[in-house]
Structure formats: C-alpha cells, structure tokens
Write an enzyme that holds these catalytic residues in place. Structure first.
Site, short mmCIF file in Angstrom:
data_model
loop_
_atom_site.label_atom_id
_atom_site.label_comp_id
_atom_site.label_asym_id
_atom_site.label_seq_id
_atom_site.Cartn_x
_atom_site.Cartn_y
_atom_site.Cartn_z
N ASP A 110 0.86 -1.17 0.00
CA ASP A 110 0.00 0.00 0.00
C ASP A 110 0.90 1.23 0.00
OD1 ASP A 110 -2.40 1.55 0.46
OD2 ASP A 110 -3.22 -0.22 1.46
N ASP A 211 -2.83 4.61 -2.27
CA ASP A 211 -3.84 5.15 -1.35
C ASP A 211 -4.19 6.61 -1.65
OD1 ASP A 211 -5.20 4.75 1.41
OD2 ASP A 211 -4.06 6.61 1.69
N GLU A 268 -6.39 4.21 -5.70
CA GLU A 268 -7.65 4.42 -4.99
C GLU A 268 -8.13 5.81 -5.41
OE1 GLU A 268 -9.54 4.51 -0.51
OE2 GLU A 268 -7.77 5.66 -1.01
N HIS A 337 -11.25 -2.89 3.28
CA HIS A 337 -11.10 -2.59 4.71
C HIS A 337 -11.77 -1.29 5.13
CE1 HIS A 337 -8.22 -0.18 2.64
NE2 HIS A 337 -7.98 0.51 3.74
N ASP A 338 -12.37 -0.56 4.18
CA ASP A 338 -13.07 0.68 4.52
C ASP A 338 -14.58 0.54 4.45
OD1 ASP A 338 -10.70 2.11 4.83
OD2 ASP A 338 -10.59 2.60 2.70
C1 NOJ Z 1 -7.89 5.23 2.25
C2 NOJ Z 1 -7.63 3.99 3.04
O1 NOJ Z 1 -8.22 2.92 2.35
C3 NOJ Z 1 -8.22 4.20 4.40
O2 NOJ Z 1 -8.24 3.04 5.17
C4 NOJ Z 1 -7.44 5.28 5.07
O3 NOJ Z 1 -8.06 5.59 6.31
C5 NOJ Z 1 -7.38 6.54 4.22
N1 NOJ Z 1 -7.14 6.28 2.83
C6 NOJ Z 1 -6.29 7.44 4.70
O4 NOJ Z 1 -5.05 6.90 4.35
#
Ligand code: NOJ
Length: 563
Positions: A110, A211, A268, A337-338
């Site tokens: 990541d 990210d 992302e 994971h979000d």
């Molecule tokens: C996206 C990530 O997927 C998330 O888990 C994170 O909190 C934020 N970016 C900040 O890095």
C-alpha cells in the site's frame, strides 16, 4: 440461427499478467497472529500462504505494514522504510516476499503518499519553526481570527485544519489530524516520495495499491465553501479531489518510478469518471494500470436504509464496464477494509446468508477487470456490531460518532450508524477455525471475533462442497481457465430489471451468461431468448432446468451458463 444474444466481432487484446490475476487483500492486523500478541503479523501471513495458493490467488495486496503510531491503523506512516513492530521486522518482510515469490505469487504494498504521520521525521522537522527547511513539505496556513484558514471538513469529520500551538499556524489534514497532508507542489517532496517508491521496487515487490491518490492536489486554500445547512465545516471533496493539474504529478510519478518496472498498480481514486480513464488507467497513457472507483459502493451503501437499487447498480457497472473496455482496466471489488461486509449490507445474512454471499460474489467476479477478494469475504464473514463506542478502534468511526452527538443526535441513533457503517465491521480477526479466538491467535485479539466463529470459519467451509469458500474456489478456477472472463466483451442483458442482474461475456466464439437475483424475493426473468447451453456453476443445491424464455429465480439465486 443468430440468437438474440449478441455475437461479438474479433477482439484484439493485449495479454498481461495483472489482467489475468486474482487478487486478495490482507489487512495484516486481523489476518493471522503468529506470535501470540493478539495482533496479526507478517509471519502470520507466511503461515497462511498455502491457504491462499489453494484458493487460487496470485496477487496479494497487504495494507500498510510500515512503522506507524497507528492512529489510522498504519495509514499514518512514520517511517516508509521500516516495519511496524507488532507486525515483525524487515527480515520477516523479506521472508514473506520470498515465500510469496516461491509460490509464483506476487506481492503489492500500500503506497500512502497523500499524507504521512505527524510523527514522521519530515513533519517533526516541518513543525519545528516557520523557517524550517521542511516547512513547505506540508501545507501550513495562518488562521483567521482564531478560526482555521477555511471551512473545509476533513473526510474523517471536523475541520481539515489543526492548529499547531508552537508556531501558531494550521496544517491541512484531509484525513485525521495525525495524518498531515504532504505538499505535492514542492519538488523536494515529490523526489523524496519517488526515491522511496523506487527503493521498494528495487527490493522486488510487484506493485502498489496507491492510497488516496486523487487527493494529492488541492484547490487554493483561500477558497471558502458555501454552507447551505449552516454547518461550520463543509464536505470538501471538490477542494481536494481530482483537482486540475493532478495528472502532471501522476505522470511524473509514473515516469520516475512505476514505468521502469514490470509491476501492477491500482489507484484508490474516489470521484473519477470513465471519461478520464485514459490518463488514469489507459494502456499507454494511464498513470496506473487500474483503479478502485467508489461508484457502486455508494449504491451499495444506500441499501442500508432502503432496498438495493439494482437498476442503478447495473447502470453504474455498465458505465465502467463499457467505459474501460477499449481504454483502461477495471479493478473489481465488493468489499475492502473501509467498507462493511457485503453479505450484511446488500445480502441477507439472516435468511439467505450462503445464497446472498455467493450471488454477490458471482455478480461482480465475472466482469471485465481484475477481481479483488477482501479477506474473509470468501467465507461470507458478517458485520460485527459491538456494544459501546469504546469497543471500537477506528478513528473515523469514533470521530463521526462524537460529531453526530455534538450536532444533537442521540447516543443510540449514533450507535445505530456505527453498527451499520463502521469500518471495524470488516477489521475483526479472520475466523480460521472453531478453536478459541477462532484460531486467529492464542490470546484475546485486538478486536473481538464474530460470535458465530464456531460454525462460520474457514476450516468448516473447506470441508463443505457447498460452502461459500468452495463456491469462491470454483469461481477462481473458472476465471483462470477461461479467458473470456478476462478479455471478453460485456453486455448487460436486462438493464431495467429491478431484481436480476444478467450479463453476457463474449470472446471470439465463446459466450457466457451470468444470472443473479440480488434480492431476497423470487424474481421472474424474461430473457430475449431461451438459454441453451451448459450450466457451469450455480449456488442452487438442486437447480431446476431453465427451458423457457421466462423463468423464476429463487431469492439470491445465481447461475453461470456457457451458451
Ligand atoms: C484510504 C484507506 O483505504 C483508508 O483506510 C485510510 O483511512 C485513508 N485512505 C487514509 O489513508
């Protein structure tokens, strides 16, 4: 006879390993604990590589494992070239990389470079004084009459600015206040980032999930936002997402790093549109190979309070499937994971748990793009609601909970939102078996395991030919064996049907039909033609033949035909 299902003309495709890959996302903290401290670790991942190989995975993406004070579980990095102590050492990392490669698999890291931790030496130096040589590495501004420089909200709630009392200036943080944003306008910052990226690539890793990359460019910070509902801090994506000029940085990063290696890169990219595909993920011009957009996730999330809008979901997928067929590549996912667990959000975990987990799996897995599976999705793991806000770990969950209370919401209503939306729902330990702590650890883990772990676990499903895990294994095997799923065209056969998602993949002389009912009610489906072909996979234990144009699908029934 020409059937109503379309025949496709000869397609030209460029074959690449990352297009043919099946990717698996690991949240290391919750994957497997090898040393009995209740926290997953790198050696724990090594222990489970046989499992991933057997599942059919060829690319593993691990969420951040770098040194971090863990305000946002590793997404706040204090040393890009060091390993978080709970996760192990650099020797452990090297052993993991070697073990992954020994199995012919690839490892993605990541890459978190929109921000660092406030404990990163760069920020520590930057905050020391207004004249610090690294002052301009972050985004510092004067306040306005005791208030932040503008009214932009952070994505994690509250102001996007934090006052630093030492120098009496504010720094910008799009995420938590312990995640100050790097100033990408500064060339030294970019060079330092590229050096670090190349250091990892030279070590032999196989790519990155990048990210929050759509946030690296910001609008001028003297831009105030209108606040129609009178809120002090206003959602500010339009101020720090996909801002004009971002592609200069992305192209530079590609040129100076990614382009020099045979790797896989996945951005992302909240808020991008397929029209921008060429620059984001176009085969020649794209900054990356593929990207996670959020469009379908928004529709899935709306289904928490209203029935899933199947028509809208299909429209969104169609937009991306058609949009990237010629230019670009999709990254396919329904969990990460979000999010929360798909089977709890969109499926029916109480009445149709197995059916809905498999139907949702089939719905996205055979589309055009590289499929990602988030750990635990392959066994239909469910949300884990915890009694009190103090049982939660996630910084965003806690910030938002208290912000809602400050805005007048009752505690119970605010908790309801936590149960339905918290990212901790997907961050509980993997349920490996029926032993204490679900086989994840020998001690009480950092987050509780799901109470159903004695029956809902990997070991039980591995023995059951009809389990969700077995279904995923079959889907993976089919995808790997049949390049129509990788390179074929995509067509939504019934865009207006309110329950069923039916699409066709076609490549050269082969055609497949994916039929899913995404609701807990039976669905009457009328296709343009009778389905003649082989039923390759279904989640029905006792499937009835379909031999008329109109037929009935059971709740969450899923079928894959070779036509
Ligand atoms: C996206 C990530 O997927 C998330 O888990 C994170 O909190 C934020 N970016 C900040 O890095």
């Amino acid at each position: 006879m020409e059937t109503a299902f379309r025949r496709v003309e000869q397609q030209t495709v460029t074959r690449t390993w990352w297009k043919e890959a099946i990717a698996y996302q690991i949240y290391p903290r919750s994957f497997n604990d090898s040393n009995g401290d209740g926290i997953g670790d790198l050696r724990g991942i090594i222990e489970k590589l046989d499992y991933l190989e057997d599942l059919g995975i060829d690319v593993i993406w691990i969420c951040p494992m770098y040194k971090s004070p863990n305000d946002d579980n590793g997404y706040d990095i204090s040393d890009y070239q060091g390993i978080m102590e709970e996760f192990g050492t650099m020797e452990d990392f090297d052993a993991l990389l070697q073990a992954v490669h020994a199995r012919g698999m690839k490892l993605l890291l990541d890459l978190v470079v929109n921000h660092t931790s406030d404990e990163h030496p760069w920020f520590v130096e930057s905050r020391q004084s207004i004249d610090s040589p690294k002052r301009d590495w972050y985004i510092w501004r004067d306040g306005q009459g005791g208030e932040p420089p503008n009214n932009w909200a952070s994505i994690f709630g509250g102001s996007a600015w934090e006052l630093d009392p030492e120098t009496n200036q504010y720094y910008l943080h799009v995420f938590s206040k312990k995640q100050p944003d790097l100033n990408w306008e500064n060339g030294d910052v970019r060079t330092a980032v590229y050096d670090m990226v190349n250091w990892w690539l030279d070590k032999g890793i196989d790519g990155f999930r990048v990210d929050a990359i759509s946030h690296i460019k910001k609008k001028p910070t003297d831009t105030m936002l209108p606040s129609p509902d009178g809120k002090k801090y206003v959602t500010a994506f339009s101020m720090y997402s996909n801002i004009d000029g971002i592609h200069e940085y992305l192209q530079e990063m590609k040129r100076k790093t990614f382009a020099n290696y045979d790797i896989m890169t996945v951005g992302e990219t909240n808020g991008i549109e397929p029209e921008a595909a060429d620059l984001w993920m176009g085969a020649d011009n794209g900054a990356m190979n593929m990207a996670f957009h959020f469009d379908h996730v928004d529709i899935m999330r709306q289904s928490r309070l209203a029935p899933l809008d199947v028509v809208e979901l299909k429209r969104i997928f169609d937009k991306w499937q058609q949009g990237l067929l010629e230019t670009g590549w999709n990254a396919l996912y329904i969990e990460n994971h979000d999010m929360v667990r798909a089977v709890s959000l969109v499926g029916d975990e109480n009445h149709y748990w197995r059916e809905s987990a498999t139907a949702l799996g089939m719905m996205y897995f055979f589309m055009h793009g590289t499929p990602f599976i988030y750990q635990g999705q392959e066994i239909g793991m469910k949300n884990v609601p915890l009694p009190s806000i103090h049982d939660y770990d996630d910084v965003a969950t806690k910030n938002e909970y208290f912000e809602r209370i400050a805005n007048g919401m009752s505690e119970i209503d605010s908790m309801q939102q936590v149960w339905g939306t918290s990212r901790d729902n997907v961050r509980t330990p993997i349920q490996w078996d029926a032993s204490p702590h679900a086989g994840f650890s020998t001690v009480t883990p950092w987050m509780p395991v799901h109470e159903e772990y004695e029956t809902l676990n990997v070991e039980a499903q591995a023995k059951d030919a009809h389990s969700i895990l077995s279904f995923y294994k079959t889907m993976i095997r089919l995808r790997r064996a049949e390049e129509t799923f990788t390179y074929g065209s995509y067509r939504d056969v019934l865009p207006d049907h309110r329950q069923a998602f039916v699409y066709e993949r076609a490549f050269e002389d082969k055609r497949f039909l994916i039929v899913t009912n995404l609701t807990a009610n039976p669905a009457t489906v009328t296709l343009p033609d009778v389905v003649t072909g082989t039923l390759v996979l279904t989640n029905e234990l006792d499937p009835e033949p379909i031999d008329t144009e109109t037929f009935l699908l059971k709740p969450f029934e899923a079928r894959l035909y070779r036509l």
